[in-house]
Enzyme design. Structure first.
Site, short mmCIF file in Angstrom:
data_model
loop_
_atom_site.label_atom_id
_atom_site.label_comp_id
_atom_site.label_asym_id
_atom_site.label_seq_id
_atom_site.Cartn_x
_atom_site.Cartn_y
_atom_site.Cartn_z
N ASP A 90 0.88 -1.09 0.03
CA ASP A 90 0.04 -0.05 -0.24
C ASP A 90 0.77 1.26 -0.11
O ASP A 90 2.04 1.09 0.57
CB ASP A 90 -0.95 0.03 1.24
CG ASP A 90 -1.82 1.11 0.99
OD1 ASP A 90 -2.83 1.05 0.42
OD2 ASP A 90 -1.67 2.34 1.66
N GLU A 113 1.18 5.84 0.40
CA GLU A 113 0.47 6.91 0.51
C GLU A 113 1.30 8.12 -0.27
O GLU A 113 2.42 7.89 -0.55
CB GLU A 113 0.70 7.49 2.04
CG GLU A 113 0.03 6.52 2.97
CD GLU A 113 -1.55 6.27 2.89
OE1 GLU A 113 -2.27 7.13 2.29
OE2 GLU A 113 -2.04 5.19 3.04
N HIS A 141 -5.58 4.90 6.72
CA HIS A 141 -4.73 5.62 5.71
C HIS A 141 -3.15 5.97 5.93
O HIS A 141 -2.62 6.93 5.26
CB HIS A 141 -5.17 7.17 5.30
CG HIS A 141 -6.61 6.88 4.81
ND1 HIS A 141 -7.06 6.65 3.44
CD2 HIS A 141 -8.04 7.24 5.51
CE1 HIS A 141 -8.34 6.82 3.40
NE2 HIS A 141 -8.89 6.79 4.52
N ASP A 178 -2.83 -0.29 6.54
CA ASP A 178 -3.53 -0.55 5.11
C ASP A 178 -3.36 -1.86 4.49
O ASP A 178 -4.05 -2.48 4.12
CB ASP A 178 -3.69 0.63 4.18
CG ASP A 178 -4.57 1.80 4.72
OD1 ASP A 178 -4.91 1.94 5.88
OD2 ASP A 178 -4.69 2.70 3.98
#
Length: 597
Positions: free
Chosen positions: A33, A35, A175, A180
């Site tokens: 994952d 960001e 988040h 995540d």
């Protein structure tokens, strides 16, 4: 940066088993994952955090987490959403350092992400920007998989947070990349448990999973067990051993397995698979041999689920008769009667279009009556319209009529320019008067004639050669981890009177000349066709055309030709570009017709 190491992945050792289907329980997954500062790497958005979890067989093998310095301001709403601030990433490694570390962690794994095009797209973008080769990862998207198995009754949407609640994840998505990724691991395991109950046990089945494939259809994938990984023909049969469907492939086993996954979308094939109880395979030396065997088996068994090639006998030929006053006629077969033939046509409608184009050009009689040397009948309406020389009432002498027939015969067999010029001029005239629909009718007639003439000339050139022997080098991929590569092989085909009589591959290290001689000695004995100038192949026209396509392919070398394999220099093949313009706009019609002469 924190990294937890685990047992090495077995991906490289398993790659050679790809065609067998890789069991999910044996694979190592890297759930990742990201960001970012925005939604598009191409638009300048940057990565701010990478989190990943490596799992295998339900066990966590390691975790990877690092913040990434984006060297740009993090938008305020992104900072509020993720909790990642500019001060947090100021001392973090740049993507030039973080990406290689992640790729080392994920090496040999199957990548998993929720909305994989986003995460994988960012990673690939920065790998390309760093001129770093992207590993050939297999990818699983949990968002796509969830849309196929999680209903709206269970979750209002397929967001990660909603799915984490459905599958009772031990981690709540917040988040942040590692949190995540951990939640995605639980979602992945929940999804795999569900599809496992539906018979999905390999990565290939997971990647192609669809609710359109019934559990009964998936359970029949064992029908592919034992089939060869080689070129060949496969036959689906029912309980009564009736052939339902015949197909061909360069890799029979892999192709048959695809019928039990979502990669097969034809509803008729789904129906066929439900009826099938076994699959029989015939291994072939070369793909061309497989194609030819497929045609012969379809013609023999006429399977109900094959749409094409079931009735090769149902064709039409155009015949220029041999009689006192020759005429054009549509017939079902070629006879040894010294007549001239054009075809075969796959439909009577196409044959009728071709016949109309020839009648527009040559005023030979269109009546079907037998006429003596000196007929004395009343002229028909075509004669009154100037479209027939009218031998029936003595309006033309036999020498003049014979000259027109000679010109027609040359058009059929060697030079189609007369028909092309006449019909082309007619189309241009109609287009100039904006009568495009009528011009289109003549265009279709001309296309049918050109196609038929070119086909006849190509077939005739090969079917009158007693034997053609040709070879071609084929570099085929060899599976298997670090030893994967290509292998060179020479395919050999013996063709007699247009029929494939033998096919083989020269064994490595063998004497090529001796092998070819042995193949020729054992080839099928093919009797010669009747001694006529028409297309009388020793096989079906479709088979001979498949053989011709291989012989005309780049890289083919002729070993021996017994006969004359030639086509007319001014033949119909020069006009085949006509077929590219099947539907023309009115404004382009005049320009296109002028280029066909």
């Amino acid at each position: 940066m924190t990294t937890t190491a685990g047992p090495g992945a077995r991906w490289e050792a398993q790659r050679s088993l790809d065609e067998l289907g890789r069991p999910l329980r044996d694979l190592t997954f890297c759930v990742v994952d990201l960001e970012t500062t925005g939604g598009s790497a191409q638009a300048g958005s940057m990565i701010t955090e990478i989190g990943a979890v490596k799992v295998r067989g339900g066990e966590v093998l390691g975790e990877f987490q690092t913040l990434v310095n984006p060297h740009t301001e993090i938008p305020a709403f992104i900072a509020v959403l993720t909790g990642i601030t500019n001060s947090m990433v100021s001392d973090a490694p740049p993507i030039e350092s973080a990406l290689p570390a992640f790729l080392e962690f994920a090496a040999g794994c199957v990548l998993v992400a929720h909305n994989a095009p986003f995460d994988v797209g960012f990673l690939r973008h920065f790998a390309e920007r760093q001129q770093r080769p992207w590993p050939t990862f297999d990818v699983v998207d949990t968002a796509v998989l969830a849309r196929r198995v999680v209903t709206r009754d269970e979750a209002p949407n397929h967001k990660l947070s909603s799915l984490a609640r459905v599958f009772r994840s031990g981690t709540t998505p917040d988040h942040r990349a590692l949190s995540d990724a951990r939640a995605t691991v639980d979602v992945l395991h929940g999804l795999m448990e569900r599809v496992g109950c539906l018979g999905v046990h390999t990565l290939e089945e997971l990647q192609t999973f669809s609710t359109r494939v019934s559990p009964a259809q998936r359970r029949k994938r064992h029908l592919a067990d034992g089939l060869p990984h080689a070129p060949g023909v496969y036959l689906f049969e029912d309980d009564a051993e009736r052939v339902l469907y015949v197909g061909t492939s360069r890799d029979v086993r892999r192709r048959v397995r695809s019928y039990f996954t979502a990669s097969e979308t034809r509803s008729r094939m789904g129906e066929m698979v439900r009826l099938a109880s076994r699959v029989r395979a015939i291994e072939c030396a070369t793909p061309l041999e497989a194609e030819v065997r497929e045609l012969r088996l379809i013609a023999q068994h006429k399977p109900s689920y094959n749409r094409r090639s079931r009735h090769p006998e149902k064709v039409t030929f155009l015949k220029l008769t041999r009689e006192a006053w020759p005429r054009l006629s549509l017939v079902k077969r070629v006879l040894d009667d010294d007549a001239d033939y054009l075809g075969p046509f796959s439909s009577r409608a196409a044959a009728e279009q071709c016949l109309a184009a020839l009648h527009d050009t040559f005023p030979v009689r269109q009546c079907s009556d037998r006429l003596g040397r000196a007929p004395s009948r009343t002229a028909c309406v075509l004669a009154e319209m100037g479209r027939c020389l009218s031998p029936c009432d003595g309006s033309v002498d036999d020498h003049t009529y014979a000259a027109v027939v000679r010109q027609l015969r040359e058009t059929l067999l060697q030079r189609p320019d007369d028909v092309v010029e006449v019909v082309n001029a007619r189309m241009a005239s109609l287009a100039a008067d904006e009568r495009y629909e009528e011009a289109g009718v003549h265009r279709d007639r001309l296309a049918s004639f050109v196609r038929a003439a070119a086909r006849t000339q190509r077939l005739t050139s090969l079917t009158h050669c007693r034997e053609v022997v040709a070879i071609r080098r084929d570099d085929v991929a060899t599976p298997g981890g670090s030893s994967s590569g290509t292998a060179t092989r020479w395919a050999v085909h013996v063709v007699r009177y247009g029929r494939l009589a033998a096919a083989g591959v020269i064994p490595p290290g063998a004497d090529a000349h001796a092998y070819v001689d042995l193949l020729r000695a054992g080839a099928e004995t093919v009797p010669p066709p009747p001694a006529t100038p028409g297309p009388v192949p020793a096989a079906t026209a479709e088979e001979t055309e498949r053989v011709l396509r291989w012989l005309e392919a780049p890289g083919v070398r002729l070993v021996d030709v017994d006969g004359e394999w030639t086509c007319p220099v001014a033949g119909a093949g020069r006009h085949l570009d006509l077929l590219a313009a099947r539907r023309l706009e009115p404004a382009a019609f005049t320009a296109s017709t002028s280029s066909l002469g």
